[in-house]
Write an enzyme that holds these catalytic residues in place. Structure first.
Site, PDB file in Angstrom:
ATOM      1  N   HIS A 113     -12.153   2.168  -4.608  1.00 20.50           N
ATOM      2  CA  HIS A 113     -11.395   1.231  -5.441  1.00 20.50           C
ATOM      3  C   HIS A 113     -12.230  -0.015  -5.705  1.00 20.50           C
ATOM      4  O   HIS A 113     -13.129  -0.340  -4.919  1.00 20.50           O
ATOM      5  CB  HIS A 113     -10.116   0.781  -4.734  1.00 20.50           C
ATOM      6  CG  HIS A 113      -9.123   1.869  -4.464  1.00 20.50           C
ATOM      7  ND1 HIS A 113      -7.953   2.006  -5.171  1.00 20.50           N
ATOM      8  CD2 HIS A 113      -9.117   2.865  -3.525  1.00 20.50           C
ATOM      9  CE1 HIS A 113      -7.260   3.034  -4.698  1.00 20.50           C
ATOM     10  NE2 HIS A 113      -7.946   3.573  -3.709  1.00 20.50           N
ATOM     11  N   ASP A 126      -2.451  -1.441  -3.837  1.00 22.85           N
ATOM     12  CA  ASP A 126      -2.756  -0.071  -4.219  1.00 22.85           C
ATOM     13  C   ASP A 126      -1.417   0.668  -4.261  1.00 22.85           C
ATOM     14  O   ASP A 126      -0.887   1.061  -3.224  1.00 22.85           O
ATOM     15  CB  ASP A 126      -3.702   0.557  -3.204  1.00 22.85           C
ATOM     16  CG  ASP A 126      -4.005   2.015  -3.503  1.00 22.85           C
ATOM     17  OD1 ASP A 126      -3.544   2.517  -4.555  1.00 22.85           O
ATOM     18  OD2 ASP A 126      -4.683   2.660  -2.675  1.00 22.85           O
ATOM     19  N   TYR A 179       0.861  -1.175   0.000  1.00 24.94           N
ATOM     20  CA  TYR A 179       0.000   0.000   0.000  1.00 24.94           C
ATOM     21  C   TYR A 179       0.905   1.235   0.000  1.00 24.94           C
ATOM     22  O   TYR A 179       1.376   1.685   1.040  1.00 24.94           O
ATOM     23  CB  TYR A 179      -0.925  -0.025   1.218  1.00 24.94           C
ATOM     24  CG  TYR A 179      -1.836   1.164   1.360  1.00 24.94           C
ATOM     25  CD1 TYR A 179      -2.395   1.785   0.235  1.00 24.94           C
ATOM     26  CD2 TYR A 179      -2.168   1.674   2.616  1.00 24.94           C
ATOM     27  CE1 TYR A 179      -3.230   2.882   0.369  1.00 24.94           C
ATOM     28  CE2 TYR A 179      -3.007   2.767   2.762  1.00 24.94           C
ATOM     29  CZ  TYR A 179      -3.533   3.366   1.640  1.00 24.94           C
ATOM     30  OH  TYR A 179      -4.369   4.458   1.770  1.00 24.94           O
TER      31      TYR A 179
END
Length: 261
Positions: A252, A149, A106
């Site tokens: 998302h 992500d 992330y």
């Protein structure tokens, strides 16, 4: 063969029901979540285990960040790294029985101003990516998959308007340069674009758009990479756009790929 999915869930406790629905409908073998926003003991593990996902490797923190790997396959905790020494739960890795290592990442969003002198968070993002590059250069990944992500849309067709987003955090040239340097250092293959080489492709749509679907101002911020030695085993990449329209969604949506390994 196994299927892996990655999804920035934007609070796993708030969206426990969405995760459960996704697991029931899609049945991936492995789901990597980011932005869990919970300590590990507050993640609804019992619910996920009841759905068949009894293996978990996770790192969490209260209110922010947090990464988790849920699996129907046995997992061995393969550690984590505190990239850029931020003290954030932004990386965790796990090893499958076949030896494949999964990295769940992330990357920091980086704030709103694309200038490290004016914006501490942007500097942290660049430092995080630089450390990723250095780690991959020092220890070239093998039989590895990196998902998450990454908060950067690297290609012109990964955003709704390349020209209009050139100075917007997530698509600036310096961010793309840093991400591609990390990718190159590990000889990582972008599996999604290996499968879907052409065309506009998004995995994120802002909450600010009243009608995200009609406006369609998306960005591809969520990625699945494979080390070169196993990239040829990857196939069937998908981005589940309809999930953005579920009730109280994350901004998302899940990205999936299958591997014949």
């Amino acid at each position: 063969m196994f299927t892996i999915a990655t999804w920035n869930i934007n609070s796993v406790r708030l969206r426990e029901g969405l995760v459960a629905r996704f697991l029931e409908e899609e049945r991936p073998d492995i789901l990597c979540l980011q932005e869990c926003k919970a300590p590990v003991d507050k993640i609804p593990l019992t619910r996920f285990a009841e759905l068949g996902y009894g293996h978990i490797v996770a790192r969490g923190q209260k209110g922010y960040n947090g990464v988790a790997i849920l699996s129907r396959l046995p997992l061995e905790d393969a550690g984590d790294r505190d990239y850029a020494a931020l003290g954030h739960a932004r990386h965790v890795s796990a090893r499958l029985p076949n030896g494949v290592v999964i990295h769940n990442m992330y990357v920091p969003a980086g704030g709103d101003i694309p200038d490290r002198e004016q914006n501490l968070k942007f500097g942290q993002k660049l430092d995080f990516l630089t450390e990723m590059r250095d780690v991959f250069h020092a220890d070239r990944p093998a039989r590895s998959i990196l998902v998450g992500d990454l908060n950067i849309a690297p290609r012109e067709d990964d955003v709704w308007s390349h020209k209009q987003l050139l100075n917007i955090v997530s698509h600036t040239p310096i961010e793309v340069e840093h991400l591609l340097a990390a990718q190159d250092a590990g000889d990582w293959v972008d599996v999604t674009r290996q499968d879907i080489p052409q065309g506009l492709l998004y995995s994120w749509w802002s909450y600010r758009a009243k009608d995200w679907d009609a406006a369609d101002k998306g960005r591809r911020l969520d990625h699945i990479w494979a080390s070169r030695d196993i990239a040829g085993a990857a196939h069937s990449s998908r981005i589940l756009r309809p999930v953005r329209g579920w009730d109280q969604p994350s901004d998302h949506v899940p990205v999936l790929a299958s591997f014949d390994l």
